[in-house]
Design an enzyme around this catalytic site. Sequence first.
Site, PDB file in Angstrom:
ATOM      1  N   HIS A   1       0.975  -1.125   0.101  1.00  0.00           N
ATOM      2  CA  HIS A   1       0.152  -0.025  -0.124  1.00  0.00           C
ATOM      3  C   HIS A   1       1.015   1.207   0.133  1.00  0.00           C
ATOM      4  CE1 HIS A   1      -2.747   3.146   1.295  1.00  0.00           C
ATOM      5  NE2 HIS A   1      -2.096   3.366   2.451  1.00  0.00           N
TER       6      HIS A   1
ATOM      7  N   ASP B   1       7.436  23.211 -25.098  1.00  0.00           N
ATOM      8  CA  ASP B   1       7.422  21.703 -24.500  1.00  0.00           C
ATOM      9  C   ASP B   1       8.581  21.525 -23.253  1.00  0.00           C
ATOM     10  OD1 ASP B   1       7.292  18.800 -24.289  1.00  0.00           O
ATOM     11  OD2 ASP B   1       6.622  18.661 -26.202  1.00  0.00           O
TER      12      ASP B   1
ATOM     13  N   TRP C   1       7.333  -0.359   4.142  1.00  0.00           N
ATOM     14  CA  TRP C   1       7.877   0.192   2.928  1.00  0.00           C
ATOM     15  C   TRP C   1       9.518   0.734   3.202  1.00  0.00           C
ATOM     16  CZ3 TRP C   1       9.280   5.644   1.557  1.00  0.00           C
ATOM     17  CH2 TRP C   1       9.229   6.323   2.492  1.00  0.00           C
TER      18      TRP C   1
ATOM     19  N   SER D   1      13.940   6.631 -13.123  1.00  0.00           N
ATOM     20  CA  SER D   1      12.526   7.064 -13.679  1.00  0.00           C
ATOM     21  C   SER D   1      12.696   8.571 -13.297  1.00  0.00           C
ATOM     22  CB  SER D   1      11.366   6.457 -13.264  1.00  0.00           C
ATOM     23  OG  SER D   1      10.448   7.490 -13.789  1.00  0.00           O
ATOM     24  N   SER D   2      12.612   8.569 -11.644  1.00  0.00           N
ATOM     25  CA  SER D   2      12.718   9.975 -11.021  1.00  0.00           C
ATOM     26  C   SER D   2      13.704  10.803 -11.132  1.00  0.00           C
ATOM     27  CB  SER D   2      12.585   9.606  -9.544  1.00  0.00           C
ATOM     28  OG  SER D   2      11.359   9.103  -9.144  1.00  0.00           O
TER      29      SER D   2
ATOM     30  N   HIS E   1      13.457  11.172   4.684  1.00  0.00           N
ATOM     31  CA  HIS E   1      12.848  12.325   5.055  1.00  0.00           C
ATOM     32  C   HIS E   1      12.677  13.529   3.635  1.00  0.00           C
ATOM     33  CE1 HIS E   1      10.877  14.767   7.924  1.00  0.00           C
ATOM     34  NE2 HIS E   1      11.499  15.745   7.182  1.00  0.00           N
TER      35      HIS E   1
ATOM     36  N   GLU F   1      12.395  12.490   0.732  1.00  0.00           N
ATOM     37  CA  GLU F   1      11.342  11.900  -0.049  1.00  0.00           C
ATOM     38  C   GLU F   1       9.987  12.394   0.133  1.00  0.00           C
ATOM     39  OE1 GLU F   1      10.897   9.964  -2.695  1.00  0.00           O
ATOM     40  OE2 GLU F   1       8.857   9.377  -2.501  1.00  0.00           O
TER      41      GLU F   1
ATOM     42  N   TYR G   1       9.276  15.092   1.665  1.00  0.00           N
ATOM     43  CA  TYR G   1       8.990  16.632   1.247  1.00  0.00           C
ATOM     44  C   TYR G   1       8.798  16.719  -0.539  1.00  0.00           C
ATOM     45  CZ  TYR G   1       9.605  18.140   5.599  1.00  0.00           C
ATOM     46  OH  TYR G   1       9.889  18.275   7.171  1.00  0.00           O
TER      47      TYR G   1
ATOM     48  N   SER H   1      -0.679  27.406  -3.653  1.00  0.00           N
ATOM     49  CA  SER H   1      -0.112  28.753  -3.664  1.00  0.00           C
ATOM     50  C   SER H   1      -0.617  29.232  -5.058  1.00  0.00           C
ATOM     51  CB  SER H   1       1.448  28.907  -3.593  1.00  0.00           C
ATOM     52  OG  SER H   1       1.732  28.356  -2.350  1.00  0.00           O
TER      53      SER H   1
ATOM     54  N   HIS I   1      15.229  11.894  13.133  1.00  0.00           N
ATOM     55  CA  HIS I   1      14.048  11.996  13.988  1.00  0.00           C
ATOM     56  C   HIS I   1      13.052  10.758  13.709  1.00  0.00           C
ATOM     57  CE1 HIS I   1      12.095  14.750  10.804  1.00  0.00           C
ATOM     58  NE2 HIS I   1      11.689  13.637  10.488  1.00  0.00           N
ATOM     59  N   HIS I   2      13.397   9.908  12.699  1.00  0.00           N
ATOM     60  CA  HIS I   2      12.500   8.875  12.571  1.00  0.00           C
ATOM     61  C   HIS I   2      13.043   7.649  13.258  1.00  0.00           C
ATOM     62  CE1 HIS I   2      10.399  10.263   9.004  1.00  0.00           C
ATOM     63  NE2 HIS I   2      11.469  11.176   8.808  1.00  0.00           N
TER      64      HIS I   2
ATOM     65  N   THR J   1       7.557  26.345   7.655  1.00  0.00           N
ATOM     66  CA  THR J   1       6.329  25.710   7.533  1.00  0.00           C
ATOM     67  C   THR J   1       5.041  26.634   8.084  1.00  0.00           C
ATOM     68  OG1 THR J   1       7.284  23.433   7.821  1.00  0.00           O
ATOM     69  CG2 THR J   1       4.866  23.463   7.696  1.00  0.00           C
TER      70      THR J   1
ATOM     71  N   LYS K   1       4.322  29.278   5.526  1.00  0.00           N
ATOM     72  CA  LYS K   1       3.549  29.139   4.639  1.00  0.00           C
ATOM     73  C   LYS K   1       2.033  29.261   4.866  1.00  0.00           C
ATOM     74  CE  LYS K   1       6.809  26.533   1.401  1.00  0.00           C
ATOM     75  NZ  LYS K   1       6.042  27.276   0.262  1.00  0.00           N
TER      76      LYS K   1
ATOM     77  N   ARG L   1       1.590   0.416  15.458  1.00  0.00           N
ATOM     78  CA  ARG L   1       1.174   0.366  13.978  1.00  0.00           C
ATOM     79  C   ARG L   1       1.785  -0.882  13.658  1.00  0.00           C
ATOM     80  NH1 ARG L   1       5.960   3.820  10.951  1.00  0.00           N
ATOM     81  NH2 ARG L   1       4.718   3.543   9.011  1.00  0.00           N
TER      82      ARG L   1
END
Lengths: 384, 535
Positions: free
Chosen positions: B78, B107, B143, B170-171, B254, B256, B258, B269, B303-304, B329, B332, B451
């Site tokens: 998932h 283009d 994941w 690809s990315s 991390h 990622e 963002y 915006s 922090h993870h 943040t 914003k 979890r």
Amino acid sequence: MKKTKQLFAGLILMALGLGTAQAEYTLNLMKGATKVSHDIYDLHMLILWICVFIGIGVFGTMFYSIYHHRKSRGHKAAQFHENTTVEIIWTIIPTLILIGMAIPATKAMMELDDVQESEMSIKVTGHQWKWEYEYLDNGIHFFSSLDEASNKARQVGSGIDPFTVENYLLEVDKPLVIPTKKKIRFVFTAKDVIHSWWVPDLGWKKDANPGFINESWTSVDVPGTYRGQCTELCGKDHGFMPIVVIAMNEPEYNAWVEKQKSAVAAEAGSASKQWAKEELIAKGKSVYETNCSSCHMADGAGLAGTFPAIKASKVVTGDINAQVKLMLDGKGMMPAFGKMLSPVDFAAVVTFTRNGLGNAVGDSIQPSAVQALQSATPGAGKNE
Amino acid sequence: MSAVVAEHDDHHDHGPAKGLLRWVITTNHKDIGTLYLLFALAMFFVGGSMAMVIRAELFEPGMQFVNPQFFNSMTTMHALVMVFGAVMPAFVGLANWMIPMMIGSPDMALPRMNNMSFWLLVAGVLLLASTLFMEGGAPASGWTLYPPLVLQTGKALPFAIFSVHLLGISSILGGINIIATIFNMRAPGMTLMKMPMFVWTWLITAFLLIAIMPVFAGAVTMLLTDKFFHTSFFDAAGGGDPVLYQHIFWFFGHPEVYVMILPTFGVASTIIPVFARKPLFGYSSMVYATAAIAFLSFIVWAHHMFTVGMPIAGELYFMYATMLIAIPTGVKIFNWTATMWKGSMTFETPMLFSIAFVVLFTMGGFTGLMMAVAPADFQYHDTYFIVAHFHYTLVPASVFILMAAGYFWLPKWTGHMYDERIGQLHFWLSVVSVNILFFPQHFLGLAGMPRRIPDYAVQFADWNMISSIGGFIFGASQLLFLYIVINTIKGGTGEKVTGEVWEDAAKHSLEWTLPSPPPYHSFTTPPTVIPTEHM
């Protein structure tokens, strides 16, 4: 957006309503049973209220604007698009709030980290999927797994209603017993994959990493039973390796220690006695259910590609001593059971697998024979 | 200029190729954008069905439908499908469609590479999905693919790793293309500080992608050699350290997250000023805040891992650095609020989704701030509290903004108007159900539910049931979106839309100066007037 707000209000009311209806409900973090857990609770409430306060400010402004500054009310758009003063203010104020939060957080962190001057030490080892406890000061040592009632009920399609099982999934066969009002140091490691030991009432969790040692400490004020679970995904039965800690006053704790010691002596006695095959098979069945069935399945069919079947297995239907040796030492994902099972349980489960689960080899092995094989294999199968 | 125009006149045959092959060989930014968006939508439903399996199993205590191993595969797949198959490709699709039109170019800079990025993505995701049918099942280690657990995966492991490599390539190609386009293809007068926020956020995101995807590819390659070539990067028995993997993973992981939220900020915006009929408040501080968040994302990874056993200095450093993220943040969120303030707002579906984004993303930000505090995280870590947190920042934030973008630009893309009534119904169903789905998970986490567990103690039963009900409603509501997309492509309400679509939108950004649908090669001659309303 008003509806969102109403929804939140509704959820909170619903939460309160349910909270009074059923005392078991907890919506907030538990205060816990130690000074550290109280400090963490206070910290949690402080940040929560700061967030609520900021939220009211920001959302309040936004909803005021959404209500008043809409085209359908004929509001004409202003055209301003910057204001340095405002921008500086809303950068500096959050910074100050953060500093205000960081100070108590740092204090709590320092306290949590200080394992010095502990009065006793317990080594906790994570296994797939049980916990091993070793009292480093008095040598008491045992494994703690999910209790039988929960284990039966949690099987897919068991037909047992979990609500009828007491402490469903939060009960173990042998709980960890600790004395109150003593600073206890825990050291954590793991045998196979990473696990994490969490009892919410103690205020923290700590990862148990294979090959490395982590430390933490606790000092419980109030006698009681505190429950928790593994909190690092550790494979198939991650959800089924609970933790139960019973905190006892010093005299009761000492009595418990004595009882454990005499149980070890009794165990040694039963290992030297001669067991009948039927006795071993009967005992072996429950040993199998607790220790083996989560991988090899309750019917011994295994799981194709991951866990081999016991039924008609070459090992189980072959030489009995070879089977014992494999089980003593472990292989790949299969743990070294010599360290986990007593000679009696070991002999019982070997005998059971050879005469149950669709196998009918017909032979059996005595606990004393297991012990002999164990001492013939240096390093394997003994408790360090 | 006349030479350019004359040359253009000679190339009237530069339309799309005929037949299905058009979609395979296309190098056109709009065609590729469409492919990305449709693929992402399909994967959104695939990943969503996996979430439905998870919520069905968690509906009541006890194991009803799946075995625990398959449950773990579901949570793992998932996440991977939603992150790499749905959210990221959807934003790349938006970038493909919108960046050339927003900066006034015909283009993307590297059209053939653009085609390759898309088909590598398809190959990568299909390879990943194929692991579901392999012996031993799909990866079931979460994941994050932490060793040693991930090394217990059956036959699927090398395939999952190769799929990550393909997705990474690809990315990276996509990121290079976006940077090349923004730096080289802007219309004269479109200086960097006049670019629309969406272009700015994607420019920064593209740099993040190029920086982090090789790190992830490296980490999984180390898993591969540990498993098959007897290295021991992550095995203590050979002198390695399983925690090393976590450091490498989160150095990727991390930034990622963002990658999935910065373009979200860009779209918000873009949309809010149009419906507030006001310029974006604090354009330059928005740009700097985005850059600051991107920078901070590289220095907060551990922090993870607060509970992994770091020295106290590490714990404190990562706590302080993480708390800092709240500042840009916050800027914003304040800016969006100030943009609405004293505007002349209307509430069409894109605006509704955008406002819900600001509110609910802020909720996710609050829980993020709570978890930044290391000692408190010793309680929150790996519970349903974190599940609630990151779903608030991903579903009612990234996914809602993708929906908003869909409603906002579908009329531009197709030339047809969507049905506003069904759009609003979709919004209200989504916003209510998403909160029924995720809000109770805060309570579950605080009450002590870990979890990634397939079954739970009975005191968690009621909130899980409520959460599951919310999940089913949310899942079903998204079928409305599918209907709207198909219906709008087929002709929508039949109402003819202008090039501008939304009132005065052309003051904000260049795409609204083109007709709807826009010509196959967006700007064959560069536009001469650059809108500055967004600044």
